[in-house]
Design a protein around this motif. Sequence first.
Motif, PDB file in Angstrom:
ATOM      1  N   THR A   5      13.943  25.857  37.177  1.00  0.00           N
ATOM      2  CA  THR A   5      13.804  25.679  38.627  1.00  0.00           C
ATOM      3  C   THR A   5      14.335  26.885  39.386  1.00  0.00           C
ATOM      4  O   THR A   5      13.734  27.362  40.346  1.00  0.00           O
ATOM      5  CB  THR A   5      14.542  24.413  39.073  1.00  0.00           C
ATOM      6  OG1 THR A   5      14.038  23.281  38.336  1.00  0.00           O
ATOM      7  CG2 THR A   5      14.327  24.164  40.558  1.00  0.00           C
ATOM      8  N   TRP A   6      15.471  27.373  38.911  1.00  0.00           N
ATOM      9  CA  TRP A   6      16.051  28.557  39.557  1.00  0.00           C
ATOM     10  C   TRP A   6      15.161  29.786  39.371  1.00  0.00           C
ATOM     11  O   TRP A   6      14.919  30.549  40.298  1.00  0.00           O
ATOM     12  CB  TRP A   6      17.437  28.796  38.973  1.00  0.00           C
ATOM     13  CG  TRP A   6      18.086  30.041  39.546  1.00  0.00           C
ATOM     14  CD1 TRP A   6      18.658  30.171  40.761  1.00  0.00           C
ATOM     15  CD2 TRP A   6      18.182  31.308  38.897  1.00  0.00           C
ATOM     16  NE1 TRP A   6      19.136  31.445  40.942  1.00  0.00           N
ATOM     17  CE2 TRP A   6      18.850  32.182  39.796  1.00  0.00           C
ATOM     18  CE3 TRP A   6      17.810  31.798  37.649  1.00  0.00           C
ATOM     19  CZ2 TRP A   6      19.125  33.507  39.480  1.00  0.00           C
ATOM     20  CZ3 TRP A   6      18.083  33.109  37.336  1.00  0.00           C
ATOM     21  CH2 TRP A   6      18.731  33.957  38.247  1.00  0.00           C
ATOM     22  N   SER A  32       8.731  32.986  41.257  1.00  0.00           N
ATOM     23  CA  SER A  32       7.461  32.479  41.764  1.00  0.00           C
ATOM     24  C   SER A  32       7.329  32.571  43.269  1.00  0.00           C
ATOM     25  O   SER A  32       6.224  32.761  43.797  1.00  0.00           O
ATOM     26  CB  SER A  32       7.267  31.015  41.338  1.00  0.00           C
ATOM     27  OG  SER A  32       7.287  30.911  39.937  1.00  0.00           O
ATOM     28  N   GLU A  33       8.454  32.441  43.983  1.00  0.00           N
ATOM     29  CA  GLU A  33       8.363  32.431  45.437  1.00  0.00           C
ATOM     30  C   GLU A  33       7.746  33.712  45.997  1.00  0.00           C
ATOM     31  O   GLU A  33       6.850  33.650  46.845  1.00  0.00           O
ATOM     32  CB  GLU A  33       9.758  32.183  46.045  1.00  0.00           C
ATOM     33  CG  GLU A  33       9.720  32.002  47.565  1.00  0.00           C
ATOM     34  CD  GLU A  33      11.085  31.631  48.124  1.00  0.00           C
ATOM     35  OE1 GLU A  33      11.212  31.512  49.340  1.00  0.00           O
ATOM     36  OE2 GLU A  33      12.022  31.464  47.305  1.00  0.00           O
ATOM     37  N   PRO A  34       8.183  34.892  45.525  1.00  0.00           N
ATOM     38  CA  PRO A  34       7.514  36.112  46.022  1.00  0.00           C
ATOM     39  C   PRO A  34       6.035  36.170  45.669  1.00  0.00           C
ATOM     40  O   PRO A  34       5.219  36.616  46.469  1.00  0.00           O
ATOM     41  CB  PRO A  34       8.300  37.243  45.339  1.00  0.00           C
ATOM     42  CG  PRO A  34       9.613  36.649  44.976  1.00  0.00           C
ATOM     43  CD  PRO A  34       9.333  35.222  44.658  1.00  0.00           C
ATOM     44  N   ILE A  35       5.720  35.687  44.465  1.00  0.00           N
ATOM     45  CA  ILE A  35       4.311  35.686  44.055  1.00  0.00           C
ATOM     46  C   ILE A  35       3.506  34.712  44.905  1.00  0.00           C
ATOM     47  O   ILE A  35       2.367  34.989  45.306  1.00  0.00           O
ATOM     48  CB  ILE A  35       4.198  35.338  42.556  1.00  0.00           C
ATOM     49  CG1 ILE A  35       4.891  36.411  41.721  1.00  0.00           C
ATOM     50  CG2 ILE A  35       2.735  35.206  42.141  1.00  0.00           C
ATOM     51  CD1 ILE A  35       4.931  36.118  40.240  1.00  0.00           C
ATOM     52  N   VAL A  70       3.718  41.564  53.585  1.00  0.00           N
ATOM     53  CA  VAL A  70       4.536  40.606  52.847  1.00  0.00           C
ATOM     54  C   VAL A  70       5.978  41.089  52.865  1.00  0.00           C
ATOM     55  O   VAL A  70       6.256  42.278  52.606  1.00  0.00           O
ATOM     56  CB  VAL A  70       4.029  40.463  51.396  1.00  0.00           C
ATOM     57  CG1 VAL A  70       4.890  39.447  50.643  1.00  0.00           C
ATOM     58  CG2 VAL A  70       2.573  40.029  51.396  1.00  0.00           C
ATOM     59  N   GLN A  71       6.928  40.168  53.141  1.00  0.00           N
ATOM     60  CA  GLN A  71       8.342  40.528  53.231  1.00  0.00           C
ATOM     61  C   GLN A  71       8.920  40.732  51.835  1.00  0.00           C
ATOM     62  O   GLN A  71       8.755  39.904  50.944  1.00  0.00           O
ATOM     63  CB  GLN A  71       9.127  39.445  53.972  1.00  0.00           C
ATOM     64  CG  GLN A  71      10.586  39.807  54.209  1.00  0.00           C
ATOM     65  CD  GLN A  71      11.322  38.733  54.990  1.00  0.00           C
ATOM     66  OE1 GLN A  71      10.716  37.728  55.362  1.00  0.00           O
ATOM     67  NE2 GLN A  71      12.610  38.936  55.227  1.00  0.00           N
ATOM     68  N   LYS A  72       9.609  41.828  51.643  1.00  0.00           N
ATOM     69  CA  LYS A  72      10.208  42.164  50.355  1.00  0.00           C
ATOM     70  C   LYS A  72      11.531  41.423  50.190  1.00  0.00           C
ATOM     71  O   LYS A  72      12.336  41.353  51.123  1.00  0.00           O
ATOM     72  CB  LYS A  72      10.415  43.674  50.277  1.00  0.00           C
ATOM     73  CG  LYS A  72      10.992  44.170  48.968  1.00  0.00           C
ATOM     74  CD  LYS A  72      11.115  45.691  48.994  1.00  0.00           C
ATOM     75  CE  LYS A  72      11.752  46.215  47.734  1.00  0.00           C
ATOM     76  NZ  LYS A  72      11.901  47.705  47.772  1.00  0.00           N
ATOM     77  N   GLN A  73      11.821  40.876  48.986  1.00  0.00           N
ATOM     78  CA  GLN A  73      13.029  40.084  48.763  1.00  0.00           C
ATOM     79  C   GLN A  73      13.982  40.728  47.764  1.00  0.00           C
ATOM     80  O   GLN A  73      15.065  40.206  47.531  1.00  0.00           O
ATOM     81  CB  GLN A  73      12.664  38.681  48.266  1.00  0.00           C
ATOM     82  CG  GLN A  73      11.931  37.849  49.309  1.00  0.00           C
ATOM     83  CD  GLN A  73      11.625  36.450  48.823  1.00  0.00           C
ATOM     84  OE1 GLN A  73      11.554  36.216  47.626  1.00  0.00           O
ATOM     85  NE2 GLN A  73      11.480  35.528  49.753  1.00  0.00           N
TER      86      GLN A  73
END
Length: 570
Positions: free
Chosen positions: A164-165, A171-174, A194-197
């Motif tokens: 999950t982590w 996965s969130e950026p993808i 797209v915002q870079k993380q």
Amino acid sequence: MIIQIVSLFSLLVGFAYVTLSNIADYKEDMRNNTIVNATLIGDYCAVPLAFDMSDSAIETLEKLQNIPSVDIGIVYNDKNEIFAEFYKNEDKKIVSNSDNSISMGEFEDDYLNVSRPIFYDNKLAGKIYLRVSTEELTIKISDYLLKMGILLLALLIINYILATWLQKVLSEPILKLTKATKEISKEGNYNLRVQKQGNDEIGILVDEYNKMLSQIHEREETLKQRTNELTETLGDLKQTQQKLVNSEKLAALGQLIAGVAHEINTPLGAIRSSIGNIKNTLNFMLKEYPVFINRLPDKLKLEFLSLMEDSLKNRHRLTSREERSFKKKIAATLENNNIENAYFFADTFVDMMVVENIEKYMDLLKNKDSNEIIEVAYKITGLQRSTENIEFAADRASKVVFALKNSSRINNYEEQVFADITEGIESVLTLYNNQIKQGIEVSKKYDEIPKILCYYDELNQVWTNILHNAIYAMDLNGKLAIKTYTENSWVVVSITDSGKGIPQEEIDKIFDPFFSTKPTGEGTGIGLDISKRIIEKHKGKIEVESEPGKTTFSIYLPINNNKESTIIQE
């Protein structure tokens, strides 16, 4: 889900391998321990066996009480007879000989059966058989499986938390990239970013993705600008193309002006002449004819009326050859009958279309007033000839005007019609009649062909260009053959001239824009290029074969040329 499935599969495989391996080790340890015990007890029973001391062997077997798992212990002598035996809790059980085979160490149901040989002084003295309960082993394995199950469950929980982590981290950026891609695909907004993380691989991917969007946006703006420029250029090209087409059409028509003027002036001259003849004849009929007819003898009056009747009923036209032949024949007949001015009368009779049974007019011709009588008959019948001449001249002028009208329309008429292309060819031939009649022999073979869906005016321009080139190539002297027929799903127009031909090294260039085999100033070089594009617009094709003395252009037009547009039935 993918991470969970892969992890679960890996854990299950690993745990299954470790569990089965450990269970096998537990069983092997139990087998080895039992074999060691059986060997030790067998060694203690070797001497009693050798000296037949069964009590001593029984006493030795009694020590098996100290091993809780052993249920049965039996010593056999060298004759395979029971020498001493031990049963836990004095519960004697029957053991078959097959259960005490040498070196046996097999698990059976809830027991382990072990059998070992006993040697004394290097000789086989007997053997010992032990049956051991596997109850403790089963409990041990059950405890082990429970612990492993708990461990597996704990690992799965930890794996789920980690997955999950990781899903959130990876996965969130993808997912954001995917969402941005969908929005861009739907709205076409390449200004979106797209915002870079982070600065990891996904962060690099986001940077490159944003850079790609910037490049696409720049290229899209450039493409829009180029598209607008090309659209304007295309509009200018279409206008220029239409001007060139109209210019070529006007140029071809300009070359026909002199011939068309002659074609119109000729019938107009015939009409004027015929009207003058009619006017003079009517004046004669009103003033002099009553006096003339009344003073004719009855016999001559009948012959006179018969002569005019014969003249009026013959309405077919004679060729020049036929006229010469009849004049010669009539003159010979008149000379044989001693008629003076035989050739004059023969010429008049042919003009009056009276060419048979000349003998019945001999009385008229022998009369002293024969010249006046024949002249009056010629004048009166001339009314019909003049009327026919006017009718023929008017028809001829009408055809020329109609052909000129069909060929001179310059517009952007983009609607197709069902038309007979043979009519268009005939209209063009009418316009070129003045050049053709100077020394060109035309042969036509028109098979029955269906009407086709076409741009009729544009096809007329094709016939004009090709026929003009053919007439020019023959220098107004030669043979022109025109054929129309069907071939498979095509309507074919074949135009052949007997001109000087096209050189083989130039035959592949004649459809190129501004290429011309004519001297400078006599051709624009776009006629055949325009013709080819018109044919291709009809989904057809144009072919040419040439050799000195014979050049053939073959135009293929599809019979079924479907087009999603309003169709006018011509």
